[in-house]
Design a protein around this motif. Structure first.
Motif, PDB file in Angstrom:
ATOM      1  N   ILE A 124       7.104 -90.061 -34.578  1.00 49.90           N
ATOM      2  CA  ILE A 124       8.710 -89.098 -35.121  1.00 49.90           C
ATOM      3  C   ILE A 124       8.303 -87.792 -36.196  1.00 49.90           C
ATOM      4  CG2 ILE A 124       9.831 -89.980 -36.789  1.00 49.90           C
ATOM      5  CD1 ILE A 124      12.571 -89.032 -35.451  1.00 49.90           C
ATOM      6  N   ASP A 125       7.289 -87.520 -37.082  1.00 46.39           N
ATOM      7  CA  ASP A 125       6.816 -86.604 -37.905  1.00 46.39           C
ATOM      8  C   ASP A 125       5.311 -85.679 -36.953  1.00 46.39           C
ATOM      9  OD1 ASP A 125       8.796 -86.904 -39.921  1.00 46.39           O
ATOM     10  OD2 ASP A 125       7.713 -88.724 -40.418  1.00 46.39           O
ATOM     11  N   ALA A 126       5.340 -85.922 -36.188  1.00 48.26           N
ATOM     12  CA  ALA A 126       4.186 -85.470 -35.475  1.00 48.26           C
ATOM     13  C   ALA A 126       4.191 -83.966 -35.502  1.00 48.26           C
ATOM     14  CB  ALA A 126       3.880 -86.418 -34.048  1.00 48.26           C
ATOM     15  N   PRO A 127       3.549 -82.938 -35.514  1.00 52.45           N
ATOM     16  CA  PRO A 127       3.712 -81.502 -35.321  1.00 52.45           C
ATOM     17  C   PRO A 127       4.457 -80.829 -33.710  1.00 52.45           C
ATOM     18  CG  PRO A 127       1.516 -81.560 -35.836  1.00 52.45           C
ATOM     19  CD  PRO A 127       2.010 -83.219 -35.905  1.00 52.45           C
ATOM     20  N   GLY A 128       3.692 -81.732 -32.524  1.00 54.46           N
ATOM     21  CA  GLY A 128       3.953 -81.485 -31.160  1.00 54.46           C
ATOM     22  C   GLY A 128       5.697 -82.075 -31.293  1.00 54.46           C
TER      23      GLY A 128
END
Length: 303
Positions: A17-21
């Protein structure tokens, strides 16, 4: 989606959920001011888990603050997140569209089988919910975080068009879409309808001395630049506790006009997928004849 109501989009992924994508995709959807945006994504990276689900124990769910959305982080897999997000157990309504991504790394060819990103969209498809998976062809040392925003923006027209198709009830429910965005997003050659190819990164195994050793695999199943010592004395390892790490040993690429080849040529590839890939026609023909002859074949013990 009824009348003039805004479409509701559920976003999930496999990078966490914290991924930049995912954050770039959500930010672009919110800024478009055309959709209600929900997020239900893994609480940590779950790359290459394919379509695995959590069955033997409950998953933990925690609300996360992402501006303009209602968002939850889940301890399960991408397929778990998509399933929970469309179930009405977590959100009061069923989304009109599930978007899984944006993955850090392409998902073409046989890699689609391993992909948790594609599985998130496939799970929605299993439940007759319109869905797409989106991946960006990240290249280490060349790509920048801003590229995820560009990738999201070039996919917005597809997302909007799909919601129109849903409203008009004209979308064929026999497939979902897998989208790959090329590395050089600003100079892409446009959308191109492709078919799933057979490209794959071949991996092998190497014995290592500790669980922290061995090159880490990126989302597209290629090695990062982490270097490790290859001087390993296997005699020092306990025979009850041997460790092996994957490593890339080669690749198989498509020559035909398929998803991976077109992506490399700079197109935004749009590949319709079904739940399962059917075997080639010649395989069907072979086994039709073969099966009829099985009773007449010698047993393995006589060979």
């Amino acid at each position: 989606m009824e009348g003039g109501k805004r479409g509701t989009i559920l976003v999930t992924n496999d990078d966490g959920i914290d991924a930049p994508g995912l954050r770039a995709l959500v930010h672009s959807l919110v800024n478009a001011n055309l959709f209600n945006v929900l997020v239900c994504a893994p609480d940590s990276e779950k790359s290459a888990v394919s379509h695995s689900i959590t069955w033997l124990h409950p998953v933990a769910v925690k609300q996360v603050q992402i501006e303009g959305t209602t968002a939850f982080a889940v301890s399960g897999t991408p397929a778990d997140c998509a399933s929970l997000g469309i179930s009405k157990a977590l959100f009061p309504t069923v989304p009109d569209l599930v978007v899984s991504g944006i993955n850090k790394g392409s998902n073409c060819g046989y890699h689609i089988v391993y992909s948790g990103t594609v599985a998130g969209a496939r799970e929605a498809f299993f439940n007759d919910i319109l869905s797409i998976s989106i991946s960006y062809d990240w290249v280490k040392g060349k790509s920048k975080l801003q590229d995820f925003t560009l990738a999201a923006q070039v996919c917005l027209p597809i997302i909007s068009a799909l919601l129109v198709e849903t409203k008009n009830q004209s979308y064929p429910r026999k497939c979902f879409l897998n989208i790959d965005v090329p590395n050089n997003v600003p100079n892409h050659k446009g959308y191109k309808l492709t078919k799933q190819g057979k490209s794959i990164i071949k991996t092998g195994w190497r014995q290592v001395t500790s669980e922290t050793e061995g090159p880490k695999m990126s989302s597209d199943m290629t090695n990062t630049d982490t270097e490790t010592s290859k001087n390993f004395d296997s005699s020092s390892a306990s025979p009850e506790h041997l460790l092996f790490a994957r490593e890339v040993i080669g690749s198989v690429l498509d020559e035909d006009d398929t998803d991976y080849k077109c992506l490399r040529e700079g197109y935004i590839t749009v590949t319709p997928l079904a739940a399962l890939t059917h075997v080639e026609v010649d395989c069907q023909a072979y086994f039709k004849n073969w099966l009829q002859s099985v009773p007449e074949l010698p047993s393995s013990s006589s060979l």
